[in-house]
Write a protein that holds these residues in place. Structure first.
Motif, mmCIF file in Angstrom:
data_model
loop_
_atom_site.group_PDB
_atom_site.id
_atom_site.type_symbol
_atom_site.label_atom_id
_atom_site.label_comp_id
_atom_site.label_asym_id
_atom_site.label_seq_id
_atom_site.Cartn_x
_atom_site.Cartn_y
_atom_site.Cartn_z
ATOM 1 N N ALA A 260 -2.697 11.506 20.157
ATOM 2 C CA ALA A 260 -1.138 11.866 20.525
ATOM 3 C C ALA A 260 -0.306 12.334 19.075
ATOM 4 O O ALA A 260 0.492 13.256 19.269
ATOM 5 C CB ALA A 260 -0.638 10.869 21.334
ATOM 6 N N PHE A 261 -0.820 11.613 17.915
ATOM 7 C CA PHE A 261 0.113 11.641 16.951
ATOM 8 C C PHE A 261 -0.594 12.247 15.631
ATOM 9 O O PHE A 261 -0.954 11.085 14.799
ATOM 10 C CB PHE A 261 1.173 10.466 16.477
ATOM 11 C CG PHE A 261 1.930 10.410 17.854
ATOM 12 C CD1 PHE A 261 3.038 11.106 18.040
ATOM 13 C CD2 PHE A 261 1.661 9.131 18.787
ATOM 14 C CE1 PHE A 261 3.790 10.800 19.295
ATOM 15 C CE2 PHE A 261 2.260 9.052 19.731
ATOM 16 C CZ PHE A 261 3.401 9.848 19.895
ATOM 17 N N PRO A 262 -1.051 13.417 15.413
ATOM 18 C CA PRO A 262 -2.183 13.653 14.333
ATOM 19 C C PRO A 262 -1.531 13.602 12.869
ATOM 20 O O PRO A 262 -2.399 13.424 11.840
ATOM 21 C CB PRO A 262 -2.640 15.306 14.683
ATOM 22 C CG PRO A 262 -1.526 15.659 15.304
ATOM 23 C CD PRO A 262 -1.070 14.534 16.337
ATOM 24 N N LYS A 263 -0.349 13.495 12.680
ATOM 25 C CA LYS A 263 0.219 13.174 11.325
ATOM 26 C C LYS A 263 0.448 11.653 10.790
ATOM 27 O O LYS A 263 0.757 11.493 9.859
ATOM 28 C CB LYS A 263 1.506 13.800 11.261
ATOM 29 C CG LYS A 263 1.606 15.393 11.247
ATOM 30 C CD LYS A 263 2.924 16.111 11.132
ATOM 31 C CE LYS A 263 2.979 17.705 11.324
ATOM 32 N NZ LYS A 263 4.442 18.056 11.067
ATOM 33 N N SER A 264 0.101 10.887 11.878
ATOM 34 C CA SER A 264 0.231 9.550 11.607
ATOM 35 C C SER A 264 -1.231 8.933 11.178
ATOM 36 O O SER A 264 -2.021 9.673 11.762
ATOM 37 C CB SER A 264 0.986 8.632 12.551
ATOM 38 O OG SER A 264 2.478 9.166 12.701
ATOM 39 N N ARG A 265 -1.413 7.612 10.630
ATOM 40 C CA ARG A 265 -2.515 6.960 10.328
ATOM 41 C C ARG A 265 -2.527 5.729 11.108
ATOM 42 O O ARG A 265 -1.520 5.044 11.031
ATOM 43 C CB ARG A 265 -2.634 6.879 8.881
ATOM 44 C CG ARG A 265 -2.766 8.367 8.208
ATOM 45 C CD ARG A 265 -4.214 9.027 8.593
ATOM 46 N NE ARG A 265 -4.437 10.086 8.089
ATOM 47 C CZ ARG A 265 -4.185 11.344 8.810
ATOM 48 N NH1 ARG A 265 -3.368 11.408 9.692
ATOM 49 N NH2 ARG A 265 -4.371 12.597 8.000
ATOM 50 N N PHE A 266 -3.438 5.448 11.670
ATOM 51 C CA PHE A 266 -3.794 4.205 12.433
ATOM 52 C C PHE A 266 -4.771 3.335 12.065
ATOM 53 O O PHE A 266 -5.882 3.642 11.689
ATOM 54 C CB PHE A 266 -4.022 4.635 13.944
ATOM 55 C CG PHE A 266 -2.866 5.592 14.542
ATOM 56 C CD1 PHE A 266 -1.895 5.135 15.112
ATOM 57 C CD2 PHE A 266 -2.961 6.980 14.146
ATOM 58 C CE1 PHE A 266 -0.541 5.576 15.750
ATOM 59 C CE2 PHE A 266 -1.989 7.808 14.717
ATOM 60 C CZ PHE A 266 -0.612 7.217 15.615
ATOM 61 N N TYR A 267 -4.537 1.907 12.018
ATOM 62 C CA TYR A 267 -5.551 0.910 11.528
ATOM 63 C C TYR A 267 -5.484 -0.290 12.757
ATOM 64 O O TYR A 267 -4.432 -0.936 13.004
ATOM 65 C CB TYR A 267 -5.181 0.325 10.296
ATOM 66 C CG TYR A 267 -5.257 1.386 9.040
ATOM 67 C CD1 TYR A 267 -6.183 1.470 8.429
ATOM 68 C CD2 TYR A 267 -3.908 2.089 8.690
ATOM 69 C CE1 TYR A 267 -6.234 2.554 7.229
ATOM 70 C CE2 TYR A 267 -3.982 3.091 7.968
ATOM 71 C CZ TYR A 267 -5.186 3.366 7.174
ATOM 72 O OH TYR A 267 -5.181 4.099 5.930
ATOM 73 N N GLY A 268 -6.590 -0.383 13.211
ATOM 74 C CA GLY A 268 -6.931 -1.308 14.151
ATOM 75 C C GLY A 268 -7.420 -2.452 13.566
ATOM 76 O O GLY A 268 -8.627 -2.684 12.414
ATOM 77 N N PHE A 269 -6.822 -3.821 13.946
ATOM 78 C CA PHE A 269 -7.479 -5.172 13.285
ATOM 79 C C PHE A 269 -7.962 -5.762 14.327
ATOM 80 O O PHE A 269 -7.032 -6.263 15.515
ATOM 81 C CB PHE A 269 -6.394 -5.933 12.725
ATOM 82 C CG PHE A 269 -5.888 -4.896 11.502
ATOM 83 C CD1 PHE A 269 -6.611 -4.884 10.121
ATOM 84 C CD2 PHE A 269 -4.657 -4.091 11.579
ATOM 85 C CE1 PHE A 269 -6.251 -3.804 9.199
ATOM 86 C CE2 PHE A 269 -4.135 -3.414 10.551
ATOM 87 C CZ PHE A 269 -5.028 -3.082 9.250
#
Length: 355
Positions: free
Chosen positions: A196-205
């Motif tokens: 949904a938000f291509p300009k953000s970066r996501f990290y799953g832990f």
């Protein structure tokens, strides 16, 4: 000696209640079979269909299919037409049983009680000794069932409803921020946000290594692997990237030290950042939690949530029915001054915290 007088009407009522619960448990096995064999899918939008025809469509043995259909008709899951000796899956039932993209698709949830039965000996030992049972020590149907069950609920609510309920978060996500998804499991929530938000970066832990592996595969299949990354880490030692948003999806109550998790979130949260906390819906007192949904949550909490928190040391074992007041207290101890209920569903509390 005290003589107990039995009210026969109350006894018969409760016996039927208990038998109804037993019938539901038997029915859960039928739901799982119907899902895995494609029986519901073959009935979706098919209109009235005979046992022979359904067996042919699904490459199953007719005698088994007919008995399965009879169980479904007896439980009200399918309609039976006596004149034509056919069975029909109504569209409402199809949303729950056949449509894999529906927010109320429920068959995968039956993998959770299957794992609870499989792990009964571990739970008995935990009761007798007070020891814990870690998430990764359960039968694998637990992790798969939870991930599949929650995926569709998140898909229908996370981006269109829950994130917009947070103050100013959508604008930040659209502009581009770094997001942590703590306790990400199979990464479905992370992937949804990354899409949904291509300009953000996501990290799953997540502390469960096999789940992190599944999350990476899910990100690749969704085409967001370049902006959704996953690491094995606990809730109090993941990488510090000064996150604009930190998410805890249905996991804080499983942690052995939720205050430590909140303290760490405060440390790695960017100035002006937000914590999104999604927890099972609950009131603050037991007398207000005596419902069908709460019964399910308390049962899962007994064998899964509390058991995992205890396995991590159990400094504060919240359980799956913690309620908003106890959750707010966790974040107050960690220095968060802003804490509010942003939204709710019959199954979840959506809470916002800021420093």
């Amino acid at each position: 000696m005290c003589v107990t007088t039995i009210d026969q009407n109350k006894l018969e009522t409760f016996v039927m209640q208990a038998v109804g619960d037993l019938s539901s448990a038997y029915g859960g096995v039928m739901v799982s079979l119907g899902n895995k064999l494609g029986l519901y899918k073959a009935m979706e939008s098919a209109g009235p269909i005979s046992a022979i025809e359904l067996a042919q469509r699904t490459h199953c043995a007719e005698r088994y299919v007919r008995e399965w259909l009879n169980s479904q008709a007896a439980g009200g899951y399918v309609a039976y037409h006596a004149i034509s000796d056919t069975y029909e899956l109504p569209p409402e039932q199809a949303m729950v049983l056949a449509n894999e993209d529906s927010p109320v698709f429920i068959p995968p949830a039956w993998q959770v009680p299957a794992s609870m039965w499989f792990d009964e000996e571990k739970t008995l030992e935990a009761f007798r000794t007070g020891t814990g049972v870690a998430w990764g020590d359960h039968d694998s149907r637990l992790q798969c069932g939870v991930a599949a069950f929650y995926r569709n609920g998140y898909r229908s609510s996370l981006v269109p409803e829950w994130l917009p309920a947070l103050e100013g978060v959508i604008d930040k996500l659209e502009a581009g921020i770094t997001v942590a998804d703590v306790g990400c499991g199979f990464g479905h929530s992370t992937v949804l946000m990354a899409k949904a938000f291509p300009k953000s970066r996501f990290y799953g832990f997540d502390a469960h290594e096999p789940s992190v592996g599944e999350a990476g595969q899910n990100a690749t299949h969704a085409g967001v692997a370049e902006r959704a990354h996953f690491e094995v880490a606990k809730a109090d030692n993941y990488s510090d990237r000064q996150y604009g948003l930190i998410c805890f999806f249905d996991c804080l109550h499983d942690m052995g030290d939720p205050v430590a998790a909140a303290n760490y979130a405060a440390k790695v949260l960017a100035p002006g950042g937000t914590v999104l906390l999604v927890e099972p819906y609950a009131q603050d007192h037991l007398e207000h939690n005596l419902s069908l949904v709460a019964r399910m949550y308390y049962a899962a909490s007994t064998t899964i949530c509390c058991a995992h928190a205890i396995s991590e040391g159990g400094k504060q074992v919240l359980g799956a029915q913690a309620g908003e007041a106890r959750l707010a207290a966790v974040f107050r101890k960690a220095g968060f001054r802003h804490f509010r209920r942003a939204a709710e569903t019959p199954f979840n509390l959506i809470l916002e915290a800021r420093l």
